[in-house]
Every structure is written in C-alpha cells, then in structure tokens.
Motif scaffolding. Structure first.
Motif, PDB file in Angstrom:
ATOM      1  N   ARG A  74       0.826  -1.197   0.000  1.00 40.27           N
ATOM      2  CA  ARG A  74       0.000   0.000   0.000  1.00 40.27           C
ATOM      3  C   ARG A  74       0.868   1.258   0.000  1.00 40.27           C
ATOM      4  NH1 ARG A  74      -3.431  -2.869  -1.662  1.00 40.27           N
ATOM      5  NH2 ARG A  74      -5.119  -3.751  -0.453  1.00 40.27           N
ATOM      6  N   ARG A  75       0.359   2.281  -0.685  1.00 38.35           N
ATOM      7  CA  ARG A  75       0.980   3.601  -0.712  1.00 38.35           C
ATOM      8  C   ARG A  75       0.350   4.471   0.359  1.00 38.35           C
ATOM      9  NH1 ARG A  75       1.142   5.484  -6.976  1.00 38.35           N
ATOM     10  NH2 ARG A  75       1.971   7.319  -5.945  1.00 38.35           N
ATOM     11  N   TYR A  76       0.977   5.607   0.631  1.00 37.47           N
ATOM     12  CA  TYR A  76       0.428   6.562   1.596  1.00 37.47           C
ATOM     13  C   TYR A  76      -0.983   6.979   1.180  1.00 37.47           C
ATOM     14  CZ  TYR A  76       0.124  10.624   4.670  1.00 37.47           C
ATOM     15  OH  TYR A  76      -0.270  11.522   5.624  1.00 37.47           O
ATOM     16  N   SER A  77      -1.194   7.178  -0.116  1.00 35.71           N
ATOM     17  CA  SER A  77      -2.514   7.592  -0.606  1.00 35.71           C
ATOM     18  C   SER A  77      -3.582   6.539  -0.307  1.00 35.71           C
ATOM     19  CB  SER A  77      -2.470   7.899  -2.105  1.00 35.71           C
ATOM     20  OG  SER A  77      -2.014   6.773  -2.823  1.00 35.71           O
ATOM     21  N   ASP A  78      -3.211   5.260  -0.236  1.00 38.81           N
ATOM     22  CA  ASP A  78      -4.164   4.209   0.138  1.00 38.81           C
ATOM     23  C   ASP A  78      -4.570   4.340   1.603  1.00 38.81           C
ATOM     24  OD1 ASP A  78      -4.047   3.027  -2.441  1.00 38.81           O
ATOM     25  OD2 ASP A  78      -2.256   1.900  -1.865  1.00 38.81           O
ATOM     26  N   GLN A 134     -13.495  -3.101  12.722  1.00 38.53           N
ATOM     27  CA  GLN A 134     -13.275  -4.444  12.185  1.00 38.53           C
ATOM     28  C   GLN A 134     -14.430  -4.923  11.313  1.00 38.53           C
ATOM     29  OE1 GLN A 134     -12.394  -6.862  15.610  1.00 38.53           O
ATOM     30  NE2 GLN A 134     -10.395  -5.900  15.897  1.00 38.53           N
ATOM     31  N   ASN A 135     -15.588  -4.288  11.427  1.00 37.43           N
ATOM     32  CA  ASN A 135     -16.740  -4.658  10.603  1.00 37.43           C
ATOM     33  C   ASN A 135     -16.863  -3.819   9.341  1.00 37.43           C
ATOM     34  OD1 ASN A 135     -17.759  -6.716  12.310  1.00 37.43           O
ATOM     35  ND2 ASN A 135     -18.462  -5.122  13.711  1.00 37.43           N
ATOM     36  N   GLU A 136     -15.948  -2.876   9.136  1.00 42.73           N
ATOM     37  CA  GLU A 136     -16.026  -1.997   7.971  1.00 42.73           C
ATOM     38  C   GLU A 136     -15.396  -2.659   6.750  1.00 42.73           C
ATOM     39  OE1 GLU A 136     -17.665   0.809   7.654  1.00 42.73           O
ATOM     40  OE2 GLU A 136     -18.228   0.882   9.776  1.00 42.73           O
ATOM     41  N   ARG A 137     -16.118  -2.655   5.647  1.00 42.66           N
ATOM     42  CA  ARG A 137     -15.622  -3.256   4.412  1.00 42.66           C
ATOM     43  C   ARG A 137     -14.329  -2.587   3.946  1.00 42.66           C
ATOM     44  NH1 ARG A 137     -20.130  -3.833   1.278  1.00 42.66           N
ATOM     45  NH2 ARG A 137     -20.279  -5.964   1.998  1.00 42.66           N
ATOM     46  N   SER A 138     -14.202  -1.286   4.144  1.00 45.52           N
ATOM     47  CA  SER A 138     -12.999  -0.572   3.691  1.00 45.52           C
ATOM     48  C   SER A 138     -11.746  -1.124   4.372  1.00 45.52           C
ATOM     49  CB  SER A 138     -13.123   0.930   3.962  1.00 45.52           C
ATOM     50  OG  SER A 138     -13.359   1.185   5.331  1.00 45.52           O
ATOM     51  N   LEU A 139     -11.831  -1.468   5.639  1.00 42.73           N
ATOM     52  CA  LEU A 139     -10.675  -2.040   6.341  1.00 42.73           C
ATOM     53  C   LEU A 139     -10.318  -3.401   5.751  1.00 42.73           C
ATOM     54  CD1 LEU A 139      -8.582  -1.825   8.630  1.00 42.73           C
ATOM     55  CD2 LEU A 139     -10.238  -3.008  10.091  1.00 42.73           C
ATOM     56  N   HIS A 140     -11.305  -4.205   5.456  1.00 45.99           N
ATOM     57  CA  HIS A 140     -11.065  -5.532   4.877  1.00 45.99           C
ATOM     58  C   HIS A 140     -10.446  -5.425   3.487  1.00 45.99           C
ATOM     59  CE1 HIS A 140     -13.164  -8.160   7.872  1.00 45.99           C
ATOM     60  NE2 HIS A 140     -13.525  -6.956   8.270  1.00 45.99           N
ATOM     61  N   VAL A 141     -10.954  -4.509   2.685  1.00 48.90           N
ATOM     62  CA  VAL A 141     -10.388  -4.298   1.353  1.00 48.90           C
ATOM     63  C   VAL A 141      -8.938  -3.846   1.486  1.00 48.90           C
ATOM     64  CG1 VAL A 141     -10.507  -2.788  -0.681  1.00 48.90           C
ATOM     65  CG2 VAL A 141     -12.585  -3.864   0.206  1.00 48.90           C
ATOM     66  N   PHE A 142      -8.688  -2.903   2.377  1.00 45.72           N
ATOM     67  CA  PHE A 142      -7.342  -2.370   2.570  1.00 45.72           C
ATOM     68  C   PHE A 142      -6.359  -3.455   3.004  1.00 45.72           C
ATOM     69  CE2 PHE A 142      -3.989  -0.517   5.142  1.00 45.72           C
ATOM     70  CZ  PHE A 142      -3.546   0.519   4.342  1.00 45.72           C
ATOM     71  N   LEU A 143      -6.766  -4.304   3.933  1.00 40.79           N
ATOM     72  CA  LEU A 143      -5.854  -5.305   4.502  1.00 40.79           C
ATOM     73  C   LEU A 143      -5.740  -6.573   3.660  1.00 40.79           C
ATOM     74  CD1 LEU A 143      -6.779  -5.120   8.294  1.00 40.79           C
ATOM     75  CD2 LEU A 143      -4.667  -4.315   7.215  1.00 40.79           C
ATOM     76  N   GLN A 144      -6.780  -6.920   2.891  1.00 45.13           N
ATOM     77  CA  GLN A 144      -6.802  -8.250   2.303  1.00 45.13           C
ATOM     78  C   GLN A 144      -6.843  -8.307   0.781  1.00 45.13           C
ATOM     79  OE1 GLN A 144     -10.135  -9.961   4.543  1.00 45.13           O
ATOM     80  NE2 GLN A 144      -8.655 -10.813   5.972  1.00 45.13           N
ATOM     81  N   ASP A 145      -7.287  -7.258   0.105  1.00 43.82           N
ATOM     82  CA  ASP A 145      -7.338  -7.292  -1.364  1.00 43.82           C
ATOM     83  C   ASP A 145      -5.992  -6.843  -1.927  1.00 43.82           C
ATOM     84  OD1 ASP A 145      -9.931  -7.980  -0.934  1.00 43.82           O
ATOM     85  OD2 ASP A 145     -10.819  -6.301  -2.024  1.00 43.82           O
ATOM     86  N   THR A 146      -5.512  -7.541  -2.934  1.00 39.14           N
ATOM     87  CA  THR A 146      -4.199  -7.192  -3.486  1.00 39.14           C
ATOM     88  C   THR A 146      -4.188  -5.796  -4.089  1.00 39.14           C
ATOM     89  OG1 THR A 146      -4.752  -8.376  -5.498  1.00 39.14           O
ATOM     90  CG2 THR A 146      -3.422  -9.550  -3.881  1.00 39.14           C
TER      91      THR A 146
END
Length: 169
Positions: free
Chosen positions: A73-77, A142-154
């Motif tokens: 991830r970049r700073y902008s992410d 932990q229930n926010e989709r944005s956190l999951h996308v950030f941590l787990q999607d390539t």
C-alpha cells in the motif's frame, strides 16, 4: 447491613489460584490481530516516484475471511482508508503521519532526497503501522468493508468499491 466475620473475610481475601501449565503459558492467545507495516520500496523516477509498504496481517478473528495475508500500500491508500472510515464508521479515526510538505519541494531546490530519504521513510512507516493497528484494533472498525479491502485485497479498485459492513463468516 450484613457484617463480615473473620472466617468469611479469609475466604474473600484470597481466591484460589489454579496452577498454569507450560502449554497454557505459551499457547497462542484466544483472539489476536497482528499487523506490521514493513519493507518500504521506492518506485519510479523523477516526479513519478512513490514509496509503498508491505502490510502483513495475521489473525484468528472470525470477522476476517483471510487469516494471513500480505499486500502493498501507498500513503494515498492509507488516506483513502481514513476518509472511508471517517465517512462510514462511528469511531474517532486517528490521524495519519504528516505529509511533510517541506520535504516535497522540487529536487533542484533541495540538497537531499526529501520524502525519499531513508530516515523519513522509516518515520512514516512507524506512523503508518501505529495508525493501522489503532484502527484495526477497534471492534467497530473491524466490521467496515474498507478495512477488509485495505488489509486483504491485493489491489483497491476505487471505482468498484461499495462501502458497507462485513458479516462474520
């Protein structure tokens, strides 16, 4: 009002402690979430340079579908994640490390590498790690989709991203 006699006082004073076995002491904790920000890499040349960081996560929390993963991830992410959490969640989102405007002066006006200096990159890495651990450690985040996308999607597809909550699997 009830009185406490001497016999009852002794029973209250010390609860019986069961011995803890060596296995119990060194077993993994019941629930854990470990996130590291590491291995910064600078890409590109001239004014097209940027630095990204590896985000490595390990967890056994049921809310995360992938238990161990690594993304870059970049700073902008991180800025995107912060904006999404501020908009969608009910938590106070911590601030990110600063943008370091003074270090972003064009290279011909500086005598150093600016935001691409090793010391700056390391300070930013520490700040980003602190930020993501504070955010991810919050039960509501932990229930926010944005956190999951950030941590787990390539990759984060900003055009196709739909805000929302995730459900425990």
């Amino acid at each position: 009002m009830a009185t406490i006699d001497a016999d009852n006082r002794r029973e209250i004073a010390r609860l019986p402690a069961r011995p803890i076995s060596l296995e119990d002491r060194y077993d993994p904790p019941a629930n854990f979430l470990e996130i590291e920000v590491l291995n910064p890499e600078t890409h590109g040349f001239g004014n097209k340079r940027y630095t990204d960081y590896e985000i490595r996560m390990k967890t056994n929390l049921p809310v995360f579908r992938i238990k161990e993963c690594s993304v870059r991830r970049r700073y902008s992410d991180f800025e995107w994640l912060r904006r999404e959490l501020e908009r969608d969640s009910k938590i106070v989102v911590p601030s990110l490390p600063s943008k370091a405007w003074k270090l972003q002066v064009p290279a011909f006006l500086r005598r150093d590498d600016g935001i691409f200096e090793d010391e700056f990159i390391e300070e930013r890495r520490k700040g980003l790690e602190q930020f993501i651990n504070k955010v991810a450690g919050h039960p509501l985040a932990q229930n926010e989709r944005s956190l999951h996308v950030f941590l787990q999607d390539t990759t984060i597809d900003y055009d196709k991203y739909v805000p929302g909550k995730v459900r425990n699997s």
